[in-house]
Write a protein that holds these residues in place. Structure first.
Motif, PDB file in Angstrom:
ATOM      1  N   GLY A 107      50.381   2.165 125.036  1.00 54.98           N
ATOM      2  CA  GLY A 107      49.301   2.449 124.101  1.00 54.98           C
ATOM      3  C   GLY A 107      49.844   2.725 122.705  1.00 54.98           C
ATOM      4  O   GLY A 107      49.238   2.320 121.703  1.00 54.98           O
ATOM      5  N   THR A 108      50.964   3.416 122.641  1.00 51.93           N
ATOM      6  CA  THR A 108      51.572   3.707 121.344  1.00 51.93           C
ATOM      7  C   THR A 108      51.868   2.408 120.599  1.00 51.93           C
ATOM      8  O   THR A 108      51.508   2.247 119.426  1.00 51.93           O
ATOM      9  CB  THR A 108      52.893   4.486 121.541  1.00 51.93           C
ATOM     10  OG1 THR A 108      52.616   5.684 122.265  1.00 51.93           O
ATOM     11  CG2 THR A 108      53.553   4.811 120.224  1.00 51.93           C
ATOM     12  N   GLU A 109      52.530   1.482 121.285  1.00 52.59           N
ATOM     13  CA  GLU A 109      52.881   0.210 120.637  1.00 52.59           C
ATOM     14  C   GLU A 109      51.630  -0.557 120.215  1.00 52.59           C
ATOM     15  O   GLU A 109      51.586  -1.153 119.133  1.00 52.59           O
ATOM     16  CB  GLU A 109      53.700  -0.667 121.595  1.00 52.59           C
ATOM     17  CG  GLU A 109      55.094  -0.160 121.845  1.00 52.59           C
ATOM     18  CD  GLU A 109      55.849  -1.029 122.853  1.00 52.59           C
ATOM     19  OE1 GLU A 109      57.050  -0.802 123.020  1.00 52.59           O
ATOM     20  OE2 GLU A 109      55.246  -1.920 123.486  1.00 52.59           O
ATOM     21  N   VAL A 238      39.438   0.755 117.335  1.00 48.16           N
ATOM     22  CA  VAL A 238      38.997   1.581 118.449  1.00 48.16           C
ATOM     23  C   VAL A 238      40.128   1.668 119.466  1.00 48.16           C
ATOM     24  O   VAL A 238      40.721   0.659 119.842  1.00 48.16           O
ATOM     25  CB  VAL A 238      37.685   1.048 119.070  1.00 48.16           C
ATOM     26  CG1 VAL A 238      37.889  -0.223 119.858  1.00 48.16           C
ATOM     27  CG2 VAL A 238      37.064   2.088 119.970  1.00 48.16           C
ATOM     28  N   ASP A 239      40.448   2.882 119.857  1.00 45.79           N
ATOM     29  CA  ASP A 239      41.504   3.114 120.841  1.00 45.79           C
ATOM     30  C   ASP A 239      40.845   3.254 122.215  1.00 45.79           C
ATOM     31  O   ASP A 239      40.280   4.296 122.545  1.00 45.79           O
ATOM     32  CB  ASP A 239      42.276   4.385 120.452  1.00 45.79           C
ATOM     33  CG  ASP A 239      43.409   4.704 121.411  1.00 45.79           C
ATOM     34  OD1 ASP A 239      43.385   4.190 122.548  1.00 45.79           O
ATOM     35  OD2 ASP A 239      44.306   5.483 121.049  1.00 45.79           O
ATOM     36  N   GLU A 240      40.909   2.174 122.996  1.00 45.64           N
ATOM     37  CA  GLU A 240      40.276   2.144 124.326  1.00 45.64           C
ATOM     38  C   GLU A 240      41.285   2.461 125.431  1.00 45.64           C
ATOM     39  O   GLU A 240      41.037   2.158 126.599  1.00 45.64           O
ATOM     40  CB  GLU A 240      39.655   0.754 124.578  1.00 45.64           C
ATOM     41  CG  GLU A 240      38.457   0.426 123.712  1.00 45.64           C
ATOM     42  CD  GLU A 240      37.135   0.992 124.261  1.00 45.64           C
ATOM     43  OE1 GLU A 240      37.162   1.625 125.336  1.00 45.64           O
ATOM     44  OE2 GLU A 240      36.100   0.799 123.599  1.00 45.64           O
ATOM     45  N   VAL A 241      42.409   3.057 125.057  1.00 46.38           N
ATOM     46  CA  VAL A 241      43.462   3.314 126.045  1.00 46.38           C
ATOM     47  C   VAL A 241      42.943   4.167 127.208  1.00 46.38           C
ATOM     48  O   VAL A 241      43.273   3.936 128.366  1.00 46.38           O
ATOM     49  CB  VAL A 241      44.684   3.962 125.352  1.00 46.38           C
ATOM     50  CG1 VAL A 241      45.640   4.570 126.345  1.00 46.38           C
ATOM     51  CG2 VAL A 241      45.393   2.929 124.482  1.00 46.38           C
ATOM     52  N   GLN A 242      42.089   5.145 126.902  1.00 49.37           N
ATOM     53  CA  GLN A 242      41.525   5.969 127.979  1.00 49.37           C
ATOM     54  C   GLN A 242      40.126   5.505 128.379  1.00 49.37           C
ATOM     55  O   GLN A 242      39.759   5.559 129.547  1.00 49.37           O
ATOM     56  CB  GLN A 242      41.426   7.423 127.512  1.00 49.37           C
ATOM     57  CG  GLN A 242      42.767   8.084 127.362  1.00 49.37           C
ATOM     58  CD  GLN A 242      42.705   9.554 127.743  1.00 49.37           C
ATOM     59  OE1 GLN A 242      42.048   9.935 128.716  1.00 49.37           O
ATOM     60  NE2 GLN A 242      43.385  10.378 126.996  1.00 49.37           N
ATOM     61  N   SER A 243      39.355   5.078 127.407  1.00 44.33           N
ATOM     62  CA  SER A 243      37.926   4.840 127.657  1.00 44.33           C
ATOM     63  C   SER A 243      37.631   3.445 128.198  1.00 44.33           C
ATOM     64  O   SER A 243      36.544   3.205 128.718  1.00 44.33           O
ATOM     65  CB  SER A 243      37.171   5.024 126.341  1.00 44.33           C
ATOM     66  OG  SER A 243      37.795   4.230 125.328  1.00 44.33           O
TER      67      SER A 243
HETATM   68  C1  LIG Z   1      43.740   7.656 123.606  1.00 40.56           C
HETATM   69  C2  LIG Z   1      45.203   7.378 123.784  1.00 40.56           C
HETATM   70  N1  LIG Z   1      45.781   6.433 123.033  1.00 40.56           N
HETATM   71  C3  LIG Z   1      47.086   6.126 123.165  1.00 40.56           C
HETATM   72  C4  LIG Z   1      47.898   6.797 124.059  1.00 40.56           C
HETATM   73  C5  LIG Z   1      49.350   6.462 124.143  1.00 40.56           C
HETATM   74  O1  LIG Z   1      49.597   5.644 125.220  1.00 40.56           O
HETATM   75  P1  LIG Z   1      51.095   5.504 125.809  1.00 40.56           P
HETATM   76  O2  LIG Z   1      51.446   6.819 126.429  1.00 40.56           O
HETATM   77  O3  LIG Z   1      50.967   4.373 126.798  1.00 40.56           O
HETATM   78  O4  LIG Z   1      51.971   5.169 124.660  1.00 40.56           O
HETATM   79  C6  LIG Z   1      47.333   7.776 124.883  1.00 40.56           C
HETATM   80  C7  LIG Z   1      48.170   8.472 125.875  1.00 40.56           C
HETATM   81  O5  LIG Z   1      47.812   9.425 126.508  1.00 40.56           O
HETATM   82  C8  LIG Z   1      45.953   8.087 124.731  1.00 40.56           C
HETATM   83  O6  LIG Z   1      45.370   9.027 125.466  1.00 40.56           O
END
Ligand SMILES: Cc1ncc(COP(=O)(O)O)c(C=O)c1O
Length: 427
Positions: A107-109, A238-243
């Motif tokens: 998610g960071t990348e 939009v950061d959908e990493v969790q949602s």
């Molecule tokens: C909303 C959100 N974006 C990004 C990240 C980062 O993802 P990653 O740990 O895979 O780098 C997280 C991690 O918890 C997160 O909750």
């Protein structure tokens, strides 16, 4: 004893301070579906982990992974049918303007790519995020957290208070006035970036403000803030990493909260445990990003990521997990809401699909956050075999976010344990 010795070795091997959950840490050795098992064979119902969205050790995903690895896995500079098909399928799950994808491994990348893309497209540097955001841990993306939580602002980042009907910005405001008040804070953040000379490139936000504690959002805020950003010539990331990925009962959180982002970041559940993330946008945006950044990421866009990613999407569809998240989530949320009147320490219950937050408070008049009780409750639930955690600006929102294969039966057994814990804690 064995656990203590492992903990000691871990402190040496990984460094003291590598985070562990729970007062007495768990040693998990096996998982299956929503269940996790410790060394003694004790079962725990996983209500925390969103990464194994189609279940721990999902056999279809494991098979796809093994078969692809046994066939070919290589970096992305060769043609490969599977990678193209996966990218097409992923883009097709979004609204019409989303056409192309940049794959990565976390998610960071993926957030880094999104920010770089927004800066390339707008030619500006400034970013706006909420004051309790978490988007990742690199220097750039991590500084979004730093800005928000510690109140520090760099000359390129501004925070704004996340929209929240439970702990509103001003007392006694109508929902409309509250929405206006939050929009005014975003506008002020943008103005300040422009005055600083950074200009305004993007607003980045989770569509359901998961790390902020899943607040109820004043009606209209998301679409109006999107309009505001666009009027300023900037982009909404939009950061959908969790949602994302069916968590809310829709494919994407932004569908639930009603707006159209320009750049979409996906991660965690995409690979059911295999590192897999993506940034999606219009073809023009992705082309411009690729032309300027010459982006390469060794392990991403690989045949392995594509095969596993496709298997996860297939499983979500085969197991009808959008429906499951909606039905089980709504029932559990409503059962938990019935408990608000029974326990003064439960201030609020809210959520979207299988993502539920329980706000724990000390006092119903002041709504003072109670982080200590939230942590205690999470430890007690673990002792009864249910794994949850907590989130929110004040660490007082019990976070329920199980693998999407979590069933009505699992919810019913959880409620028995939850009631017992609440009883014990009030006694
Ligand atoms: C909303 C959100 N974006 C990004 C990240 C980062 O993802 P990653 O740990 O895979 O780098 C997280 C991690 O918890 C997160 O909750």
């Amino acid at each position: 004893m064995a656990a203590e010795s492992l903990k000691h070795r871990r402190d040496l091997a990984l460094g003291f301070g590598a985070e562990l959950f729970y007062d007495v840490p768990l040693e998990i050795v096996r998982g299956e579906g929503v269940n996790l098992y410790d060394r003694d064979g004790r079962r725990f119902v996983d209500m925390y982990n969103n990464v194994p969205c189609v279940g721990h050790a999902n056999s279809a995903v494991v098979k796809a992974m093994a078969e692809q690895q046994a066939t070919i896995n290589v970096h992305s500079r060769y043609l490969h049918e599977g990678i193209v098909t996966f990218a097409e399928r992923l883009a097709g799950l979004h609204h019409d303007g989303i056409e192309s994808v940049v794959f990565s491994c976390s998610g960071t990348e993926a957030n880094e790519v999104a920010i770089q893309m927004a800066r390339v497209i707008t030619g500006k540097r400034g970013l706006v995020c909420t004051d309790a955001a978490y988007h990742g841990n690199s220097e750039l993306v991590g500084s979004l957290t730093y800005v928000g939580h510690a109140g520090h602002e760099t000359n390129e980042i501004r925070g704004f208070p996340y929209p929240d009907c439970y702990r509103p910005l001003g007392e006694g405001l109508s929902e409309e006035a509250l929405c206006e008040a939050y929009l005014a804070r975003v506008a002020a953040a943008i103005e300040s970036l422009k005055n600083e000379g950074a200009g305004f490139a993007a607003l980045i936000m989770c569509p359901i403000f998961a790390n902020e504690g899943l607040p109820d959002i004043p009606a209209g805020f998301m679409s109006r803030v999107t309009d505001l950003v666009h009027r300023e010539g900037a982009l909404v990331i939009v950061d959908e990493v969790q949602s994302g990925y069916a968590r809310t009962g829709r494919w994407w959180g932004y569908e639930y909260t009603g707006f159209r982002p320009d750049i979409i970041v996906m991660g965690k559940p995409m690979g059911n445990g295999l590192p897999l993330a993506a940034t999606a946008a219009s073809k023009d945006f992705v082309d411009a990003f690729r032309a300027k950044m010459d982006y390469f990421n060794t392990f991403s866009s690989s045949p392995l990521q594509a095969a596993v990613g496709m298997a996860v999407l297939d499983e979500i569809e085969r197991l009808d997990l959008l429906r499951n998240a909606t039905e089980v989530g709504e029932r559990l949320t409503s059962e938990l809401r019935d408990r608000v009147d029974l326990h003064a320490s439960i201030g609020d219950v809210r959520g979207y699909g299988l993502f539920i937050g329980i706000e724990m408070i000390r006092d119903s008049d002041t709504r003072e956050a109670d982080a200590a009780s939230t942590e205690l409750l999470s430890n007690r639930l673990k002792d009864k075999g249910f794994l949850v955690s907590y989130a929110g600006k004040f660490n007082n929102v019990l976070k329920i976010r199980p693998p999407l294969v979590f069933s009505h039966e699992n919810a019913a057994e959880f409620l028995v344990a939850f009631d017992a814990c609440m009883e014990e804690m009030s006694g």
